[in-house]
Structure formats: C-alpha cells, structure tokens
Design an enzyme around this catalytic site. Structure first.
Site: not given
Ligand code: DGY
Length: 328
Positions: A157-159, A180, A239-241, A270, A288-289
């Site tokens: 996606g964008r990120i 996907r 860096i997702a979930r 978390e 989560h920063i």
């Molecule tokens: C988001 O914006 O989804 C980042 O994970 C911050 O919670």
C-alpha cells in the site's frame, strides 16, 4: 442557545486539537496515559455523539449497542483493526482513519528498523554500554549487507511503496513484493518492483518488511511454515501489527539460527512483549513508534479532529472508511 454535541476524547491529544474540538463540542477528555478499561470506555461513551480514539480503544458491536447515540468513530491511526467497521456501518456510525499524513514518517522508521536490525546497531549499543567492547575482530558485529540486496515487501500500500522508494533509490536495492492486488504496471515500473507469490517473496528476500493491514485472514500469516521458507541470513521487520507474526515461531527461528535477525515495532499483546523475544540478542524491539514524530502525530490528530468535526456538523469527512453510509 444551541446545545453542543457531546464527544469523548479517549486519549490525550495536542492542545490546539483539543481547542478546536472544544469550539464545536462538549468534550469529555480522558487525559490518562493508560487507556480506559473497556467497561469505563462504555460508561464514558454513553450519550456521546462522537469519539476520538487511538489504536488502544476497541470499538465492538457490543459497545456500539450500549451507546446508541454514537454517530462517529474517528481514530488517530491509519490501521483500524481495533474497530468493527461492519458493525459501525450496520448501525449508521461513520468511521474515519488517518491515511497519508503518516506515510513517509512510517516508511522512514521502517527503513531505520531494517538498518538497525541488519547492521546489529542495538546489539552493538548494548555491548558498548555494558562495557563489553574490549577489542576488534574482522567479523566483530558483522551484519547483513543492505545496499544492493533484495528488499521484500509484504503489503504494497502507501507505506509499502514509500519503503520501496527508499530501498530502490536510496540503497540500490532490488525490490520484490506481494500484495492482495498487483500494482499497476506503471507503478511497478516507477518503483522497479517485481510482483511475486507470497512463497517466492519469502524465499527471495534478503530483508522482508511487513506492512500489510491486520485482519482475521492475516493472523499469524508469518508462522513456522513461512519462516522456514526464508533464507537463514534474512532479516524480518514488522511495522504493521503484531498479530501478523506468530511470535513463538519467530523466537524459535531466531534462537535456532534459521533466521538472522528481526526488527519489531509491533507486538501481539502490546504493550506486553513475548518474553521469548526479550531474551534474544538478534532482535531489535521498539514500542510501536513508527509514526512518532511530533509533526506527524500532530497531523494525525488534526485529521482525526477534521473528520469528527465534519461528521457531526453535516460536512463530508476527509477520510471516511465507510463512505457508503454518508448521504450521496
Ligand atoms: C497506525 O496509525 O495504525 C499506527 O500503527 C499507529 O498506531
């Protein structure tokens, strides 16, 4: 005199954002650093027309049923796995998130975590601070090459695309991805990105960055079978979930040398971190920063407020997740 709609702001927000909200609404602010426990969230939400949340407040069908006056749920996050969007839509509750404003900042962090992980920066810093830097050796803290290596991205996606640009144009990396839906040929060409099946991606990546949205379908989509496909020299960055990765399987792979290293900004439970990960030196852990710079966090809060103000004053919110419930 007009009565202002009542809203709950479930976590502290920048003062200027709170000021804007107070101009439109009667604001009930939960200023604590710890999120409201679910039963308190339910109590505080009763009679409120809107809520400003972050990723730590869960909006479920049961909560919506207990708060029938609620008309807008505005999260100061791009991810929205903490919100039952279908249940909101079924009850006519608008949901908004904060895309775009955090893309570049989050991609910066994803790349920083990749670098720190591949080049063993956290391990080196711990060693130095502990007074264990005593000599030099040709392979002392030798890590994996980043420039010119193969960058795998799961979730384009964008990120994901912003990370691809950093890899391709900043570090001369070969970019491969799985998503996907495949990107348009012109976007693939611009990013120099090659589409692969998920298994091929796992096999070929030197560094794999996870940026896909979390859903029930994505739960533990990186588990022992997937880790077994990866190169033992590879690094994994999430860096997702947290729920995307089976953390026990990851810890075992890292411990047994089946994967070189991992950089994790997100965790399944978390702020609790799986103790198996805490004992490993080849994992970089951050709380989560990825979107945490002051300008970006301000922009996210402003956008969440724009959405809430629009939703409750009859205007069109800028970034709705269920626009189908808005009037045509
Ligand atoms: C988001 O914006 O989804 C980042 O994970 C911050 O919670």
């Amino acid at each position: 005199m007009d009565v202002k709609p009542r809203i709950l702001v479930a976590r502290q927000a920048p003062a200027e954002v709170l000021g804007r909200l107070a101009a439109h609404f009667e604001v009930d602010l939960h200023p604590g650093e710890v999120p409201l426990p679910p039963e308190q969230l339910r109590e505080r939400l009763r009679g409120k027309a809107g809520v400003f949340i972050t990723g730590t407040e869960r909006i479920s069908a049961e909560l919506l049923d207990a708060c029938p006056e609620l008309r807008a749920v505005c999260t100061m996050t791009v991810g929205y796995n903490h919100i039952d969007v279908a249940a909101c839509s079924a009850r006519g509750v608008l949901v908004t998130n904060t895309p775009d404003v955090l893309t570049e900042t989050t991609a910066d962090f994803g790349f920083a975590l990749l670098m720190a992980t591949a080049r063993r920066m956290a391990e080196g810093e711990r060693l130095l601070r502990d007074g264990r830097w005593t000599s030099w050796a040709w392979d002392f803290l030798a890590g994996a090459e980043v420039h010119g290596s193969t960058l795998g991205i799961l979730g384009m996606g964008r990120i994901g695309q912003a990370i691809a640009r950093r890899g391709r144009f900043g570090f001369g990396m070969k970019v491969i991805y799985h998503n996907r839906s495949r990107l348009a040929a012109s976007t693939e060409a611009e990013l120099g990105a090659r589409y692969l099946s998920k298994d091929e991606l796992l096999r070929e990546a030197d560094h794999l960055v996870l940026v896909l949205p979390y859903s029930a379908a994505a739960h533990h989509c990186i588990g022992s079978a997937e880790l077994a496909l990866m190169k033992p020299t590879a690094t994994l960055v999430n860096i997702a979930r947290g729920g995307i990765v089976d953390e026990d399987a990851l810890a075992a792979a890292l411990r047994e040398g089946r994967l070189a290293a991992a950089g994790l900004d997100v965790f399944e439970g978390e702020p609790r971190v799986n103790p198996a990960l805490l004992t490993l030196s080849n994992v970089v852990l951050t709380p989560h920063i990825a979107s945490a710079t002051l300008p970006t966090r301000r922009a996210m809060a402003e956008l969440a407020a724009d959405n809430l103000i629009a939703a409750l004053t009859g205007a069109r919110p800028p970034t709705p997740l269920n626009p189908e419930i808005l009037p045509a």
